[in-house]
Write an enzyme that holds these catalytic residues in place. Sequence first.
Site, PDB file in Angstrom:
ATOM      1  N   GLU A 165      -9.303   3.966  -1.806  1.00 12.80           N
ATOM      2  CA  GLU A 165      -8.092   3.871  -2.629  1.00 12.80           C
ATOM      3  C   GLU A 165      -8.405   3.178  -3.951  1.00 12.80           C
ATOM      4  O   GLU A 165      -9.443   2.545  -4.110  1.00 12.80           O
ATOM      5  CB  GLU A 165      -7.010   3.045  -1.890  1.00 12.80           C
ATOM      6  CG  GLU A 165      -6.757   3.523  -0.459  1.00 12.80           C
ATOM      7  CD  GLU A 165      -5.505   2.922   0.169  1.00 12.80           C
ATOM      8  OE1 GLU A 165      -4.723   2.262  -0.552  1.00 12.80           O
ATOM      9  OE2 GLU A 165      -5.331   3.122   1.378  1.00 12.80           O
ATOM     10  N   GLU A 200     -10.089   3.831   4.310  1.00 11.79           N
ATOM     11  CA  GLU A 200      -9.269   4.582   3.368  1.00 11.79           C
ATOM     12  C   GLU A 200      -9.755   4.219   1.971  1.00 11.79           C
ATOM     13  O   GLU A 200      -9.708   3.052   1.583  1.00 11.79           O
ATOM     14  CB  GLU A 200      -7.772   4.264   3.550  1.00 11.79           C
ATOM     15  CG  GLU A 200      -7.261   4.736   4.910  1.00 11.79           C
ATOM     16  CD  GLU A 200      -5.744   4.758   5.028  1.00 11.79           C
ATOM     17  OE1 GLU A 200      -5.070   4.004   4.311  1.00 11.79           O
ATOM     18  OE2 GLU A 200      -5.253   5.555   5.857  1.00 11.79           O
ATOM     19  N   ASP A 255      -8.961   0.289   2.545  1.00 11.34           N
ATOM     20  CA  ASP A 255      -7.908  -0.100   3.484  1.00 11.34           C
ATOM     21  C   ASP A 255      -8.383   0.261   4.896  1.00 11.34           C
ATOM     22  O   ASP A 255      -8.033   1.303   5.442  1.00 11.34           O
ATOM     23  CB  ASP A 255      -6.620   0.639   3.106  1.00 11.34           C
ATOM     24  CG  ASP A 255      -5.491   0.388   4.086  1.00 11.34           C
ATOM     25  OD1 ASP A 255      -5.515  -0.651   4.767  1.00 11.34           O
ATOM     26  OD2 ASP A 255      -4.583   1.244   4.164  1.00 11.34           O
ATOM     27  N   LYS A 285      -3.696  -2.156  10.393  1.00 11.87           N
ATOM     28  CA  LYS A 285      -4.139  -2.266   9.003  1.00 11.87           C
ATOM     29  C   LYS A 285      -4.377  -3.704   8.560  1.00 11.87           C
ATOM     30  O   LYS A 285      -5.151  -3.948   7.637  1.00 11.87           O
ATOM     31  CB  LYS A 285      -3.043  -1.696   8.077  1.00 11.87           C
ATOM     32  CG  LYS A 285      -2.673  -0.261   8.336  1.00 11.87           C
ATOM     33  CD  LYS A 285      -3.603   0.648   7.588  1.00 11.87           C
ATOM     34  CE  LYS A 285      -3.025   2.057   7.528  1.00 11.87           C
ATOM     35  NZ  LYS A 285      -3.869   2.919   6.702  1.00 11.87           N
ATOM     36  N   THR A 327      -8.562  -5.881   4.364  1.00 11.69           N
ATOM     37  CA  THR A 327      -8.527  -4.914   3.269  1.00 11.69           C
ATOM     38  C   THR A 327      -9.545  -5.402   2.242  1.00 11.69           C
ATOM     39  O   THR A 327      -9.474  -6.556   1.813  1.00 11.69           O
ATOM     40  CB  THR A 327      -7.129  -4.860   2.612  1.00 11.69           C
ATOM     41  OG1 THR A 327      -6.148  -4.627   3.623  1.00 11.69           O
ATOM     42  CG2 THR A 327      -7.059  -3.762   1.561  1.00 11.69           C
ATOM     43  N   GLU A 329      -9.537  12.254   8.392  1.00 13.46           N
ATOM     44  CA  GLU A 329      -9.324  13.565   7.777  1.00 13.46           C
ATOM     45  C   GLU A 329     -10.637  14.337   7.699  1.00 13.46           C
ATOM     46  O   GLU A 329     -10.683  15.532   7.966  1.00 13.46           O
ATOM     47  CB  GLU A 329      -8.811  13.404   6.345  1.00 13.46           C
ATOM     48  CG  GLU A 329      -7.422  12.871   6.203  1.00 13.46           C
ATOM     49  CD  GLU A 329      -7.121  12.636   4.734  1.00 13.46           C
ATOM     50  OE1 GLU A 329      -7.258  11.484   4.283  1.00 13.46           O
ATOM     51  OE2 GLU A 329      -6.782  13.600   4.034  1.00 13.46           O
ATOM     52  N   HIS A 380      -3.557  13.845   1.406  1.00  8.10           N
ATOM     53  CA  HIS A 380      -3.738  12.886   2.500  1.00  8.10           C
ATOM     54  C   HIS A 380      -2.503  12.848   3.400  1.00  8.10           C
ATOM     55  O   HIS A 380      -2.614  12.888   4.627  1.00  8.10           O
ATOM     56  CB  HIS A 380      -4.011  11.492   1.927  1.00  8.10           C
ATOM     57  CG  HIS A 380      -4.084  10.412   2.965  1.00  8.10           C
ATOM     58  ND1 HIS A 380      -5.130  10.307   3.858  1.00  8.10           N
ATOM     59  CD2 HIS A 380      -3.218   9.400   3.275  1.00  8.10           C
ATOM     60  CE1 HIS A 380      -4.915   9.269   4.657  1.00  8.10           C
ATOM     61  NE2 HIS A 380      -3.768   8.704   4.323  1.00  8.10           N
ATOM     62  N   ARG A 417      -7.217   3.497  13.800  1.00  8.01           N
ATOM     63  CA  ARG A 417      -6.297   4.623  14.019  1.00  8.01           C
ATOM     64  C   ARG A 417      -5.641   4.608  15.387  1.00  8.01           C
ATOM     65  O   ARG A 417      -4.502   5.073  15.539  1.00  8.01           O
ATOM     66  CB  ARG A 417      -7.056   5.948  13.829  1.00  8.01           C
ATOM     67  CG  ARG A 417      -7.660   6.142  12.466  1.00  8.01           C
ATOM     68  CD  ARG A 417      -6.615   6.102  11.370  1.00  8.01           C
ATOM     69  NE  ARG A 417      -7.226   6.344  10.061  1.00  8.01           N
ATOM     70  CZ  ARG A 417      -6.588   6.167   8.911  1.00  8.01           C
ATOM     71  NH1 ARG A 417      -5.324   5.747   8.898  1.00  8.01           N
ATOM     72  NH2 ARG A 417      -7.189   6.399   7.774  1.00  8.01           N
ATOM     73  N   ASP A 431       0.847  -1.184   0.000  1.00  8.50           N
ATOM     74  CA  ASP A 431       0.000   0.000   0.000  1.00  8.50           C
ATOM     75  C   ASP A 431       0.890   1.243   0.000  1.00  8.50           C
ATOM     76  O   ASP A 431       1.806   1.354   0.816  1.00  8.50           O
ATOM     77  CB  ASP A 431      -0.908  -0.001   1.237  1.00  8.50           C
ATOM     78  CG  ASP A 431      -2.031   1.015   1.112  1.00  8.50           C
ATOM     79  OD1 ASP A 431      -2.360   1.411  -0.026  1.00  8.50           O
ATOM     80  OD2 ASP A 431      -2.578   1.403   2.158  1.00  8.50           O
ATOM     81  N   GLN A 433      -2.963   1.953  15.217  1.00 10.75           N
ATOM     82  CA  GLN A 433      -1.935   2.466  14.306  1.00 10.75           C
ATOM     83  C   GLN A 433      -1.068   3.529  14.990  1.00 10.75           C
ATOM     84  O   GLN A 433       0.160   3.504  14.891  1.00 10.75           O
ATOM     85  CB  GLN A 433      -2.620   3.057  13.066  1.00 10.75           C
ATOM     86  CG  GLN A 433      -1.666   3.639  12.024  1.00 10.75           C
ATOM     87  CD  GLN A 433      -2.402   4.323  10.871  1.00 10.75           C
ATOM     88  OE1 GLN A 433      -3.630   4.328  10.817  1.00 10.75           O
ATOM     89  NE2 GLN A 433      -1.664   4.893   9.941  1.00 10.75           N
TER      90      GLN A 433
HETATM   91 MN    MN Z   1      -3.934   2.858   2.940  1.00 15.15          MN
END
Ligand code: MN
Length: 394
Positions: free
Chosen positions: A181, A179, A213, A233, A237, A338, A113, A217, A106, A220
């Site tokens: 993507e 996420e 993804d 993560k 996925t 975000e 971002h 948080r 990834d 992480q």
């Molecule tokens: Mn990602």
Amino acid sequence: MTTIAIPDDSLFGLDNLPYGVFSTPGSARRVGVRVGDSVVDLAVALGEDVFAGRSLNGFMAQGQQRWVAVRERILDLVSGDVPDDAVHPAGEVTMHLPFEVADYVDFYASEHHATNLGRLFRPGAEPLMPNWKHLPVGYHGRAGTVVVSGTGIVRPQGQRKSPDEQQPSFGESRRLDIEAEVGFVVGTGSAMGTAVSCEDFARHVFGAVLVNDWSARDIQAWEYVPLGPFLGKSFATSVSAWVVPMLALESARTANPPQDPQPLPYLRERQPWGLDIELAVEWNGQEVSRPQYRDMYWSPAQMLAHLTANGASSRTGDLFASGTVSGPEKHQRGAFIELTWGGKEPVDVNGEERTFLRDGDEVNISATAPGPGSARIGFGEVRGRVVPATDTAG
Ligand code: MN
């Protein structure tokens, strides 16, 4: 025989022809192509064993000339009459993971971002690390937990420690996020000791999928220094069920945003592989974001050139994803951390103020890209619902 009707505004018209793996009740998995609201069984329609397998890997490994030739045969086939037993209504088949995932990487290719996450994770510091504009930053993810759209996502558990806590504790993630993507699927690999140039991208990469993804948080934030994302993560996925061939994305190609400083020679593209893909993120059925892929700083050709630059091999079924697609505007942010600025600015979802994901929440990411003329190329969707954490030892 059946003539497949394709509505004029279909996102799965003759310019798209994405591949997937499907089954019908009581039958084995095989490869199909999506045409309008139908799925055409390629094992039956083309009579080739390579389409009777459980994944696209066998076909993808045959290489670019075959991808071109089979696409032309399919176009001929579905423009005329198709054998009845090869045509299934899309709503009546079960879709499966379309390819066997070899390695999964990834990237982190959106400047918007990376800047937002830098501000949120490292307040007061320079948001972009000094390497960021010199190389496409990435990490190795977990291939074995890539799942197809529609698979339930069990809330992960793990160690987390918020800044106001003295000690870490083990438990359910309290900051589960998404996420949005775009992922790229390697068709033909490259040998150890060789590198894939930006110009060779189309010879190696078969197609594109949507990726969610899922990211815890809190796990992480506690674990990621100094070696990067790991258990925050790796629990799941999600990818979309239809692989859009790169051959269907020629009209979507566009320039990258200006790259300053100029990248090193191995990352310079003669024919840029920026892509004009419009994503949409829905949270419990309500659209909350519309990220634009064309804002991405690094192109997928640069990503593949970088990930093989040291001589690492690539293999059929390798998946490399772009990183969260986020634009300069708030409504273009592809992750909830975000969008809600770390949970401090909740968004309205069906009349409720929301920050991170609750059990039972469903997220759906869809996307389209320009095709020839006024046609639009659909990516389908990547959908997932959060299910409660299962009991494990704490
Ligand atoms: Mn990602």
